[in-house]
Design an enzyme around this catalytic site. Structure first.
Site, PDB file in Angstrom:
ATOM      1  N   LYS A 124       0.822  -1.353   0.092  1.00  8.64           N
ATOM      2  CA  LYS A 124      -0.001   0.186   0.141  1.00  8.64           C
ATOM      3  C   LYS A 124       0.774   1.267   0.156  1.00  8.64           C
ATOM      4  CE  LYS A 124      -4.390  -1.727   1.817  1.00  8.64           C
ATOM      5  NZ  LYS A 124      -5.636  -1.509   2.723  1.00  8.64           N
ATOM      6  N   LYS A 165      -4.673  -9.870  -6.385  1.00  7.47           N
ATOM      7  CA  LYS A 165      -5.788 -10.146  -5.701  1.00  7.47           C
ATOM      8  C   LYS A 165      -7.086  -9.302  -6.213  1.00  7.47           C
ATOM      9  CE  LYS A 165      -6.398  -8.040  -1.558  1.00  7.47           C
ATOM     10  NZ  LYS A 165      -6.027  -7.917  -0.259  1.00  7.47           N
ATOM     11  N   LYS A 222     -11.331  -3.880  -4.083  1.00  6.38           N
ATOM     12  CA  LYS A 222     -12.071  -2.819  -4.133  1.00  6.38           C
ATOM     13  C   LYS A 222     -11.524  -1.598  -4.888  1.00  6.38           C
ATOM     14  CE  LYS A 222     -13.832  -3.397   0.374  1.00  6.38           C
ATOM     15  NZ  LYS A 222     -13.139  -3.118   1.690  1.00  6.38           N
TER      16      LYS A 222
HETATM   17  P1  AMP Z   1     -10.923  -5.465   3.016  1.00  9.45           P
HETATM   18  O1  AMP Z   1     -11.900  -5.250   1.726  1.00  9.45           O
HETATM   19  O2  AMP Z   1      -9.605  -5.434   2.892  1.00  9.45           O
HETATM   20  O3  AMP Z   1     -11.382  -4.775   4.111  1.00  9.45           O
HETATM   21  O4  AMP Z   1     -11.016  -7.082   3.614  1.00  9.45           O
HETATM   22  C1  AMP Z   1     -12.101  -7.507   4.143  1.00  9.45           C
HETATM   23  C2  AMP Z   1     -12.139  -9.085   4.454  1.00  9.45           C
HETATM   24  O5  AMP Z   1     -12.159  -9.572   3.238  1.00  9.45           O
HETATM   25  C3  AMP Z   1     -10.736  -9.332   4.891  1.00  9.45           C
HETATM   26  O6  AMP Z   1     -11.106 -10.607   5.831  1.00  9.45           O
HETATM   27  C4  AMP Z   1     -10.008  -9.671   3.729  1.00  9.45           C
HETATM   28  O7  AMP Z   1      -9.069 -10.844   3.893  1.00  9.45           O
HETATM   29  C5  AMP Z   1     -11.096 -10.501   2.742  1.00  9.45           C
HETATM   30  N1  AMP Z   1     -10.804 -10.254   1.338  1.00  9.45           N
HETATM   31  C6  AMP Z   1     -10.524  -9.251   0.703  1.00  9.45           C
HETATM   32  N2  AMP Z   1     -10.304  -9.346  -0.551  1.00  9.45           N
HETATM   33  C7  AMP Z   1     -10.317 -10.787  -0.789  1.00  9.45           C
HETATM   34  C8  AMP Z   1     -10.076 -11.488  -1.933  1.00  9.45           C
HETATM   35  N3  AMP Z   1      -9.594 -11.072  -3.014  1.00  9.45           N
HETATM   36  N4  AMP Z   1     -10.030 -12.932  -1.550  1.00  9.45           N
HETATM   37  C9  AMP Z   1     -10.453 -13.393  -0.496  1.00  9.45           C
HETATM   38  N5  AMP Z   1     -10.736 -12.627   0.637  1.00  9.45           N
HETATM   39  C10 AMP Z   1     -10.350 -11.189   0.342  1.00  9.45           C
END
Ligand code: AMP
Ligand code: TRP
Length: 344
Positions: free
Chosen positions: A121, A205, A208
């Site tokens: 990041k 990955k 968002k």
């Molecule tokens: P975040 O969007 O970074 O707040 O992630 C929220 C949750 O979604 C966390 O538990 C991440 O590990 C999971 N997560 C985010 N992106 C992925 C992805 N591409 N594959 C699997 N899990 C994800």
């Protein structure tokens, strides 16, 4: 000061968090959110929309505000029960920030420097990254340990942060001689799709924050958008393999099959038994149908909830009150352990 004893940590408490930045993706859903509702049967669950984490990178206030409600609606639409459990946005409970400060004094610079998410990041110009981005994992440890929660469902990418949270808890328990005060955290990395990849590049990955909307499926996408994104998803010219060994050097094929397996609640091997040897054209149609069938009830429930934002806010505020009541005794004990003069 006399040594005091503290009540044992609750054994069946779950905590997880999600950032209110941009649209939720199929990765968030399959990697995390989908696993959250079933845990409510056996655990006391706290699910938190982590707005304090979100601002480690600049967020437009209006977008942050909307995204917080949108994530709340998505979680409720996915079966989180805010009456029986706790759903709130992080800034409603200042105990997280207080405990994070203590953890800033426990975690070592070296530990934080090794975090791959910080490196990703912050990018090339680390000098310009916010200090908050660097200490992000300390706040994450505080989120969990403010409730002395021992079980944390996340996607694969958060494993390293949870290891750091355990290092912090252990060092705290050791340095202040309070064995077992902070429990060991068990990461719950569940399901077939713990790391969903971008539809445009199977080595990245699904995120968002990817600039290309075609790289991800959003929980708010309609059936046409989902079908179009899957039709255009990057693939390779070979037919689908008969077994998982055939995924070697084929990250896009692996990703689409994994997504299909997760959506249809089967293993990858079972899916390959059905579609191995077929071309991507037919498979993509099946995948699009499965994704639409799965996501469209969630999207319509989200939209129904979002029509009444005041009700969503009330739900979050109630969750914030419950959360504060749960963390208050923990943070009071921490002040006591640290030796602060306080009324108890
Ligand atoms: P975040 O969007 O970074 O707040 O992630 C929220 C949750 O979604 C966390 O538990 C991440 O590990 C999971 N997560 C985010 N992106 C992925 C992805 N591409 N594959 C699997 N899990 C994800
Ligand atoms: N860092 C997590 C992510 O980006 C979100 C998060 C914040 C979290 N606090 C947490 C996850 C506590 C689990 C437990 O995905």
């Amino acid at each position: 000061m006399t040594a005091k004893s503290y009540p044992p940590a609750p054994s069946k408490r779950v905590f997880s968090g999600i950032q209110p930045t941009g649209n939720l993706t199929l990765g968030n859903y399959l990697g995390a959110i989908r696993n959250w509702a079933p845990l409510q049967r056996d655990y006391e669950c706290l699910y938190c929309i982590v707005d304090l984490h979100a601002i480690t990178l600049f967020q437009e206030p209006a977008a942050l505000h909307d995204a917080t409600r949108q994530v709340a609606a998505a979680l409720i639409a996915c079966g989180i029960d805010p009456d029986e459990h706790v759903l709130f946005n992080q800034s409603l409970n200042p105990d997280h920030a207080e405990l994070a400060w203590y953890f800033n004094c426990v975690a070592r610079m070296g530990w934080l420097s090794r975090m791959t998410q910080f490196k990703e990041k912050a990018g090339k110009d680390r000098e310009r990254a916010s200090a908050g981005l660097f200490v992000y994992p300390n706040l994450m440890a505080a989120d969990i340990l403010a409730y002395r929660a021992g079980h944390v469902p996340v996607g694969e990418d958060q494993k390293q942060h949870l290891e750091l949270a355990n290092d912090i808890g252990e060092k705290f328990n050791h340095d202040w001689a309070v064995p077992g005060f902070f429990p060991e955290i068990e990461p719950l990395i569940l399901g077939e799709a713990t790391r969903v990849m971008s539809l445009r590049d199977g080595t990245k990955k699904m995120s968002k924050s990817d600039p290309s909307d075609m790289s991800r499926i959003n929980l708010t996408d309609d059936a046409d958008a989902i079908a179009q994104k899957i039709r255009k998803a990057k693939t390779d010219p070979k037919p689908l393999p008969e077994s998982a060994e055939g995924f070697e050097d084929r990250p896009e094929a692996r990703n689409l099959v994994t997504i299909y397996a997760a959506l249809t609640e089967r293993t990858t091997a079972q899916v390959l038994g059905e579609v191995g040897g077929a071309g991507f054209g037919d498979f993509k149609k099946k995948l699009a149908d499965a994704a639409v069938a799965h996501l469209s009830p969630i999207t319509s429930e989200m939209n129904r909830l979002l029509a009444d934002p005041a009700e969503i806010d009330r739900t979050l505020f109630k969750g914030g009150d419950k959360a504060r009541a749960m963390s208050a005794p923990v943070v009071a004990s921490v002040r006591d352990i640290l030796g602060f003069v306080h009324p108890g």
